[in-house]
Motif scaffolding. Structure first.
Motif, PDB file in Angstrom:
ATOM      1  N   ASP A 290       0.862  -1.178   0.000  1.00  0.00           N
ATOM      2  CA  ASP A 290       0.000   0.000   0.000  1.00  0.00           C
ATOM      3  C   ASP A 290       0.904   1.235   0.000  1.00  0.00           C
ATOM      4  OD1 ASP A 290      -1.771   2.040   0.403  1.00  0.00           O
ATOM      5  OD2 ASP A 290      -2.626   1.263   2.272  1.00  0.00           O
ATOM      6  N   VAL A 291       1.248   1.688  -1.184  1.00  0.00           N
ATOM      7  CA  VAL A 291       2.204   2.793  -1.310  1.00  0.00           C
ATOM      8  C   VAL A 291       1.693   4.056  -0.628  1.00  0.00           C
ATOM      9  CG1 VAL A 291       3.491   4.233  -2.931  1.00  0.00           C
ATOM     10  CG2 VAL A 291       3.135   1.810  -3.437  1.00  0.00           C
ATOM     11  N   ALA A 292       0.385   4.232  -0.603  1.00  0.00           N
ATOM     12  CA  ALA A 292      -0.189   5.410   0.056  1.00  0.00           C
ATOM     13  C   ALA A 292       0.176   5.419   1.537  1.00  0.00           C
ATOM     14  CB  ALA A 292      -1.705   5.422  -0.114  1.00  0.00           C
ATOM     15  N   ALA A 293       0.234   4.237   2.141  1.00  0.00           N
ATOM     16  CA  ALA A 293       0.622   4.146   3.551  1.00  0.00           C
ATOM     17  C   ALA A 293       2.084   4.520   3.726  1.00  0.00           C
ATOM     18  CB  ALA A 293       0.365   2.730   4.070  1.00  0.00           C
ATOM     19  N   ARG A 294       2.928   4.088   2.779  1.00  0.00           N
ATOM     20  CA  ARG A 294       4.337   4.479   2.831  1.00  0.00           C
ATOM     21  C   ARG A 294       4.488   5.990   2.730  1.00  0.00           C
ATOM     22  NH1 ARG A 294       8.329   1.498  -1.247  1.00  0.00           N
ATOM     23  NH2 ARG A 294       9.824   2.863  -0.171  1.00  0.00           N
ATOM     24  N   VAL A 295       3.732   6.587   1.820  1.00  0.00           N
ATOM     25  CA  VAL A 295       3.809   8.035   1.619  1.00  0.00           C
ATOM     26  C   VAL A 295       3.344   8.772   2.866  1.00  0.00           C
ATOM     27  CG1 VAL A 295       2.868   9.969   0.311  1.00  0.00           C
ATOM     28  CG2 VAL A 295       3.569   7.879  -0.882  1.00  0.00           C
ATOM     29  N   LYS A 296       2.267   8.310   3.470  1.00  0.00           N
ATOM     30  CA  LYS A 296       1.738   8.955   4.675  1.00  0.00           C
ATOM     31  C   LYS A 296       2.768   8.918   5.797  1.00  0.00           C
ATOM     32  CE  LYS A 296      -2.066   8.753   8.018  1.00  0.00           C
ATOM     33  NZ  LYS A 296      -3.315   8.046   8.406  1.00  0.00           N
ATOM     34  N   ASN A 297       3.376   7.764   6.037  1.00  0.00           N
ATOM     35  CA  ASN A 297       4.397   7.643   7.087  1.00  0.00           C
ATOM     36  C   ASN A 297       5.592   8.532   6.793  1.00  0.00           C
ATOM     37  OD1 ASN A 297       2.859   5.740   8.461  1.00  0.00           O
ATOM     38  ND2 ASN A 297       3.841   3.999   7.457  1.00  0.00           N
TER      39      ASN A 297
END
Length: 339
Positions: A290-297
């Motif tokens: 889930d790249v969006a989760a990586r970006v958020k972190n």
């Protein structure tokens, strides 16, 4: 843990550990020492000191430790070789590519052509992992420290004398295979399992024996260094599972290292040679599909660092040794479709 353990400013970076040797009949011989060159150590410690001077709180240390995680701009890590034959490098690449088989992982290792893996070119495109065979021991920079603290003409991962294997296929089995997986685990950002805060190893170690042994040659460590490399990590973790005796990041130590010898819970007769289920779960957490989760972190961590720098500027304690935002958050990265 499984050991994605954060770097702690109060302790420094994990640099050396004694490991058991493989039988003398095998080649190349694993010489038992995982230690990084002193020049790298000095750079990392200087960078960490700058962070510590700005904010040495537990919450700040928690942020600093996340800096080793590769940013979401990296869909893959370009790996190159500074020596070795195509046959040897292909064997190393095939073993290391086991990490690419982790299912829900948005960060992969890229070796170029697997039969003739990429050669390092310090004047060409950036390679995030640069493998050498000509330095002492076997070691790796932790995560993106390999591009922050080492230059493109310097190795970030070393496998001493693996290029001298009479048959490259021997690198794909046993402890030689395990060592390759272990060091590439460090390149992703994983640390040693025996130092997990949830492990019982520290209470099971025969510290009198260990201190006496490691103070002698060839290590010649002082007691602080010994305990740093063997005692549990402190502080918060990005992710910490139960102690995993099957982790590729767990070393096999001699029975003499333990008060109960082979009966110790932390004792394993030989080093693990495969990635465990918990190892896989940890890197999946660090580099979620889930790249969006990586970006958020990533954005949250960048904002936290910006606030620390702003507060330090007002207090006159801002580090001047390096631009941490640019170093750890400003990378262009490597897209999935880039060569």
């Amino acid at each position: 843990m499984t050991a994605f353990k954060k770097l702690l400013l109060s302790q420094g970076v994990c640099l050396a550990i004694l490991a058991s040797a493989i039988p003398a009949s095998a080649e190349p011989l694993i010489n038992g020492k995982e230690t990084m060159p002193a020049k790298y150590i000095q750079r990392i410690m200087a960078g960490m000191k700058g962070l510590q001077n700005m904010d040495n709180s537990d919450s700040a240390k928690g942020l600093y430790s996340k800096l080793v995680v590769w940013p979401p701009s990296y869909a893959k890590l370009r790996v190159c070789f500074m020596g070795g034959s195509d046959q040897v490098n292909a064997a190393v690449a095939k073993v290391a590519s086991t990490w690419n088989q982790v299912a829900d992982l948005s960060l992969k290792l890229d070796f170029g052509k697997m039969n003739s893996p990429r050669r390092c070119d310090p004047n060409g495109r950036e390679s995030q992992i640069r493998v050498s065979y000509d330095q002492p021991g076997y070691w790796s920079q932790l995560g993106q420290n390999s591009v922050v603290y080492t230059a493109q003409n310097e190795a970030s991962l070393n496998l001493q004398d693996f290029d001298k294997a009479s048959n490259p296929k021997m690198l794909m089995q046993g402890e030689l295979k395990g060592t390759i997986l272990h060091e590439f685990g460090h390149a992703f950002g994983l640390l040693h399992e025996h130092q997990s805060p949830v492990a019982t190893c520290a209470n099971e170690f025969n510290w009198d024996f260990i201190v006496k042994y490691l103070k002698g040659p060839p290590n010649n460590w002082d007691e602080d260094t010994i305990r740093f490399n063997l005692a549990p990590y402190g502080g918060e973790d990005l992710m910490m599972t139960d102690f995993d005796p099957s982790s590729i990041m767990l070393y096999s130590f001699p029975a003499e290292y333990y008060l109960k010898g082979p009966q110790s819970n932390c004792y394993i007769g030989q080093s693990n040679v495969d990635i465990s289920a918990a190892d896989k779960a940890t890197v999946e957490y660090m580099y979620s599909a889930d790249v969006a989760a990586r970006v958020k972190n990533f954005e949250q961590a960048r904002a936290q660092l910006a606030q620390i720098v702003k507060t330090a500027e007002a207090a006159g304690t801002k580090a001047v040794s390096m631009n941490y935002d640019e170093a750890f958050f400003g990378a262009k990265g490597v897209a999935a479709d880039e060569e």
